[in-house]
Design a protein around this motif. Structure first.
Motif, PDB file in Angstrom:
ATOM      1  N   VAL A   1       0.836  -1.200   0.000  1.00 58.05           N
ATOM      2  CA  VAL A   1       0.000   0.000   0.000  1.00 58.05           C
ATOM      3  C   VAL A   1       0.874   1.255   0.000  1.00 58.05           C
ATOM      4  O   VAL A   1       0.616   2.214  -0.731  1.00 58.05           O
ATOM      5  CB  VAL A   1      -0.973  -0.002   1.203  1.00 58.05           C
ATOM      6  CG1 VAL A   1      -1.773   1.295   1.254  1.00 58.05           C
ATOM      7  CG2 VAL A   1      -1.927  -1.193   1.123  1.00 58.05           C
ATOM      8  N   THR A   2       1.925   1.249   0.807  1.00 58.70           N
ATOM      9  CA  THR A   2       2.830   2.404   0.865  1.00 58.70           C
ATOM     10  C   THR A   2       3.563   2.599  -0.453  1.00 58.70           C
ATOM     11  O   THR A   2       3.689   3.727  -0.952  1.00 58.70           O
ATOM     12  CB  THR A   2       3.848   2.221   2.008  1.00 58.70           C
ATOM     13  OG1 THR A   2       3.143   2.098   3.247  1.00 58.70           O
ATOM     14  CG2 THR A   2       4.807   3.396   2.082  1.00 58.70           C
ATOM     15  N   ALA A   3       4.053   1.514  -1.022  1.00 60.19           N
ATOM     16  CA  ALA A   3       4.784   1.601  -2.294  1.00 60.19           C
ATOM     17  C   ALA A   3       3.891   2.120  -3.410  1.00 60.19           C
ATOM     18  O   ALA A   3       4.333   2.906  -4.263  1.00 60.19           O
ATOM     19  CB  ALA A   3       5.352   0.234  -2.663  1.00 60.19           C
ATOM     20  N   ARG A   4       2.642   1.718  -3.384  1.00 61.81           N
ATOM     21  CA  ARG A   4       1.722   2.127  -4.452  1.00 61.81           C
ATOM     22  C   ARG A   4       1.214   3.558  -4.235  1.00 61.81           C
ATOM     23  O   ARG A   4       1.232   4.375  -5.169  1.00 61.81           O
ATOM     24  CB  ARG A   4       0.532   1.166  -4.512  1.00 61.81           C
ATOM     25  CG  ARG A   4      -0.515   1.545  -5.574  1.00 61.81           C
ATOM     26  CD  ARG A   4      -1.685   0.580  -5.586  1.00 61.81           C
ATOM     27  NE  ARG A   4      -1.274  -0.742  -6.049  1.00 61.81           N
ATOM     28  CZ  ARG A   4      -1.274  -1.840  -5.284  1.00 61.81           C
ATOM     29  NH1 ARG A   4      -1.628  -1.757  -3.998  1.00 61.81           N
ATOM     30  NH2 ARG A   4      -0.893  -2.997  -5.776  1.00 61.81           N
ATOM     31  N   GLU A   5       0.760   3.895  -3.040  1.00 57.91           N
ATOM     32  CA  GLU A   5       0.059   5.161  -2.815  1.00 57.91           C
ATOM     33  C   GLU A   5       0.994   6.341  -2.559  1.00 57.91           C
ATOM     34  O   GLU A   5       0.694   7.462  -2.986  1.00 57.91           O
ATOM     35  CB  GLU A   5      -0.904   5.020  -1.633  1.00 57.91           C
ATOM     36  CG  GLU A   5      -2.040   4.035  -1.874  1.00 57.91           C
ATOM     37  CD  GLU A   5      -3.024   4.008  -0.723  1.00 57.91           C
ATOM     38  OE1 GLU A   5      -2.857   4.796   0.247  1.00 57.91           O
ATOM     39  OE2 GLU A   5      -3.975   3.196  -0.760  1.00 57.91           O
ATOM     40  N   THR A   6       2.102   6.118  -1.870  1.00 61.06           N
ATOM     41  CA  THR A   6       2.964   7.227  -1.448  1.00 61.06           C
ATOM     42  C   THR A   6       4.278   7.276  -2.211  1.00 61.06           C
ATOM     43  O   THR A   6       4.675   8.329  -2.715  1.00 61.06           O
ATOM     44  CB  THR A   6       3.232   7.148   0.061  1.00 61.06           C
ATOM     45  OG1 THR A   6       1.974   7.145   0.761  1.00 61.06           O
ATOM     46  CG2 THR A   6       4.069   8.329   0.542  1.00 61.06           C
ATOM     47  N   LEU A   7       4.969   6.160  -2.304  1.00 62.86           N
ATOM     48  CA  LEU A   7       6.243   6.142  -3.011  1.00 62.86           C
ATOM     49  C   LEU A   7       6.063   6.098  -4.524  1.00 62.86           C
ATOM     50  O   LEU A   7       7.001   6.389  -5.269  1.00 62.86           O
ATOM     51  CB  LEU A   7       7.084   4.954  -2.537  1.00 62.86           C
ATOM     52  CG  LEU A   7       7.521   5.018  -1.066  1.00 62.86           C
ATOM     53  CD1 LEU A   7       8.219   3.729  -0.653  1.00 62.86           C
ATOM     54  CD2 LEU A   7       8.424   6.213  -0.818  1.00 62.86           C
ATOM     55  N   ARG A   8       4.873   5.708  -4.978  1.00 64.20           N
ATOM     56  CA  ARG A   8       4.545   5.682  -6.402  1.00 64.20           C
ATOM     57  C   ARG A   8       5.492   4.784  -7.192  1.00 64.20           C
ATOM     58  O   ARG A   8       5.905   5.091  -8.297  1.00 64.20           O
ATOM     59  CB  ARG A   8       4.569   7.103  -6.999  1.00 64.20           C
ATOM     60  CG  ARG A   8       3.661   8.092  -6.299  1.00 64.20           C
ATOM     61  CD  ARG A   8       2.218   7.774  -6.544  1.00 64.20           C
ATOM     62  NE  ARG A   8       1.326   8.766  -5.918  1.00 64.20           N
ATOM     63  CZ  ARG A   8      -0.006   8.702  -5.978  1.00 64.20           C
ATOM     64  NH1 ARG A   8      -0.604   7.714  -6.625  1.00 64.20           N
ATOM     65  NH2 ARG A   8      -0.743   9.618  -5.377  1.00 64.20           N
ATOM     66  N   TRP A   9       5.825   3.657  -6.611  1.00 63.05           N
ATOM     67  CA  TRP A   9       6.673   2.697  -7.323  1.00 63.05           C
ATOM     68  C   TRP A   9       5.878   2.039  -8.448  1.00 63.05           C
ATOM     69  O   TRP A   9       4.644   1.915  -8.357  1.00 63.05           O
ATOM     70  CB  TRP A   9       7.173   1.631  -6.359  1.00 63.05           C
ATOM     71  CG  TRP A   9       8.244   2.118  -5.428  1.00 63.05           C
ATOM     72  CD1 TRP A   9       8.864   3.333  -5.438  1.00 63.05           C
ATOM     73  CD2 TRP A   9       8.819   1.382  -4.339  1.00 63.05           C
ATOM     74  NE1 TRP A   9       9.789   3.414  -4.431  1.00 63.05           N
ATOM     75  CE2 TRP A   9       9.793   2.229  -3.738  1.00 63.05           C
ATOM     76  CE3 TRP A   9       8.618   0.112  -3.816  1.00 63.05           C
ATOM     77  CZ2 TRP A   9      10.560   1.839  -2.645  1.00 63.05           C
ATOM     78  CZ3 TRP A   9       9.378  -0.288  -2.732  1.00 63.05           C
ATOM     79  CH2 TRP A   9      10.339   0.560  -2.151  1.00 63.05           C
TER      80      TRP A   9
END
Length: 404
Positions: free
Chosen positions: A180-188
Motif C-alpha cells: 500500500v505504501t509503495a503504491r500510494e505514497t512512493l509511487r513505485w
C-alpha cells in the motif's frame, strides 16, 4: 443459512474440501476446495474457540451424501467407532475445484488466510511452494489493491491479538503495509509493488516456527535461538533459493531486510530500497503485536519507531509508511474527546482524522451496535491510542469490516 456442527474427525485431510467450512456464526473459515493438510490446522481454530460447521443450504449435496452414508451404516449395525470417524466426502461425480479457482469476489476469509500462510511458511514444500506462495501473495495483493483500508484493518487487528500464528500474520501485515505504501505514497511501478510484497511475505521463512514459539515463550532466549534470529535473513534467502525463487532483487531484499541503513532512498539500490521499506514496516508490526514476555506498544509509539531512523532523523521510508497508514491506522483502538473508545475503520483526510466507530461508551460499557463518529469535529476528536490489552471486549472481525 442452516449451520450444522461438525466433529473434527469427520473433516477430510489432505484433499480438497467438498464443502465450505464455516464457524458457528457463519463466518467462512475455508472455501470449498481448500486443502487442510493436517489435523493441527483445525486444532489451532478449536484452540481459539472457533466451532467447525457446514451450511447445509450451501453444501447440500455433500451433507445429504454424508447423512445417507450415516443412515446406511446405522441400518447395517456398523460399529460406533467406525461411524464416529466417517468423513464427509464429495457427492458422486463431483469434481473438486482447484485451489487456483478459489472465488475471487467478496471479502477475504482472514482466518483461512492465516492458516494457509502459517502452514505454507512453517513447512515449505519443494515444488508445491511456488504455486501456493504466489496464490497466497496474489490474493493479498488483490485485497490490498481493491480495499486497502479493510486489508490493513483486518491485519492490524489480528496482529494486535495473535500469538499462536504470530509469524504468518505479521508477515501478511508487513507485506500489505509495504504494498500500500509503495503504491500510494512512493509511487513505485506496479511490478516493484508486488516485488516488495513477495519479499516481505517471505522475509522470515527460515524461522516461522521459531517466531511462533517465541511469541509464547517467557524464558530468556537460548543460545541456539539467538543464533537462529541473528542468521535468519541469510537463511531465509538460502531457503528461498532452494525453493526455486530466482528473482535477485527479491532475494537480496530478504537478505538485507534487517540491515540498519539510514539515508535517502534515492541513494540506495533497488533491492536496498525494498529492504528499507520492509524493515520500517517490520518494526511497526512487531511493536504492536503481543508477546507472552511483554506487552505490545500503542500504535502511536510503534509508528514513531518507524518514523525516525537509527540516527534519530526522519526516515524517508518510515515517513512514507506513516503518511500512508496514518498515525492511527485502520484496526487501531483510540479514545475520543467524548471519552468513548472507538476502532479505526478507514484512513481520513489527515493522519489524525480517520473514520471510526465507537465500541465502548463513555461509561465503559460495550455499545452493542458500533456507532460512527466524525473525528474532524471537536467533540469526537481523537485524544490518544488505547491498547487492546486494556479493552476486555472482542468483536467479530466481519462486523467491523462490514462498516469499512
Amino acid at each position: 443459512m442452516n449451520l450444522v456442527a461438525l466433529n473434527i474427525d469427520t473433516i477430510p485431510l489432505g484433499q480438497p474440501l467438498p464443502f465450505a467450512l464455516r464457524g458457528a456464526q457463519g463466518v467462512l473459515l475455508a472455501h470449498k476446495g481448500y486443502v487442510i493438510r493436517n489435523r493441527a490446522e483445525l486444532e489451532v481454530l478449536l484452540a481459539r474457540g472457533v466451532s467447525l460447521c457446514v451450511d447445509t443450504d450451501e453444501s447440500g449435496d455433500s451433507h445429504r451424501s454424508y447423512l445417507a452414508q450415516l443412515h446406511q451404516m446405522l441400518q447395517s449395525d456398523t460399529q460406533l467407532g467406525q461411524i464416529a470417524v466417517m468423513k464427509i466426502s464429495a457427492s458422486p461425480g463431483a469434481a473438486p475445484p482447484r485451489e487456483r479457482e478459489r472465488e475471487t469476489v467478496g471479502p477475504p476469509a482472514w482466518l483461512e488466510l492465516q492458516v494457509r500462510a502459517t502452514q505454507l511458511l512453517r513447512t515449505p514444500q519443494g515444488q508445491e511452494f511456488g504455486p501456493r506462495f504466489h496464490a497466497l501473495h496474489e490474493e493479498l495483493a488483490r485485497h490490498c489493491a481493491q480495499a486497502p483500508d479493510a486489508a490493513l484493518l483486518a491485519l492490524v487487528l489480528l496482529s494486535a491479538q495473535e500469538t499462536q500464528m504470530y509469524s504468518a500474520t505479521h508477515a501478511m501485515l508487513v507485506s500489505v503495509a509495504c504494498m500500500v505504501t509503495a503504491r500510494e505514497t512512493l509511487r513505485w511501478p506496479e511490478a516493484r509493488v508486488l516485488q516488495v510484497g513477495r519479499a516481505a511475505l517471505s522475509m522470515n521463512i527460515s524461522m516461522t516456527a521459531l517466531q511462533d514459539h517465541l511469541a509464547q515463550q517467557t524464558d530468556p532466549l537460548s543460545w541456539p535461538q539467538i543464533m537462529a534470529i541473528e542468521n535468519h535473513a541469510m537463511q531465509s534467502e538460502a531457503l528461498l533459493r532452494q525453493l526455486g525463487v530466482a528473482d535477485p532483487v527479491w532475494l537480496e531484499a530478504v537478505r538485507r531486510h534487517h540491515e540498519r541503513t539510514p539515508g535517502p532512498l534515492a541513494q540506495k539500490s533497488e533491492a536496498e530500497q525494498l529492504a528499507r521499506l520492509i524493515q520500517r514496516a517490520d518494526v511497526f508490526g512487531a511493536r504492536i503485536a503481543p508477546r507472552a514476555s511483554r506487552q505490545p506498544l500503542p500504535v502511536t509509539a510503534a509508528m514513531q519507531g518507524s518514523y525516525y531512523d537509527e540516527t534519530r532523523q526522519v526516515d524517508e521510508a518510515g515517513a512514507a509508511l506513516v503518511k500512508t497508514l496514518g498515525i492511527y491506522p485502520p484496526g487501531a483502538l483510540v479514545r475520543l474527546a467524548s471519552q468513548e473508545v472507538a476502532v479505526v475503520l478507514r484512513r481520513g483526510a489527515t493522519a489524525t482524522t480517520p473514520r471510526v466507530a465507537v465500541v465502548i461508551s463513555r461509561t465503559g460499557m460495550p455499545t452493542g451496535e458500533m456507532i460512527p463518529r466524525d473525528t474532524t469535529l471537536p467533540n469526537w476528536k481523537i485524544t490518544g491510542p488505547v491498547a487492546y490489552k486494556d479493552v476486555r471486549v472482542t468483536w467479530p472481525l466481519e462486523r467491523i469490516l462490514a462498516l469499512v
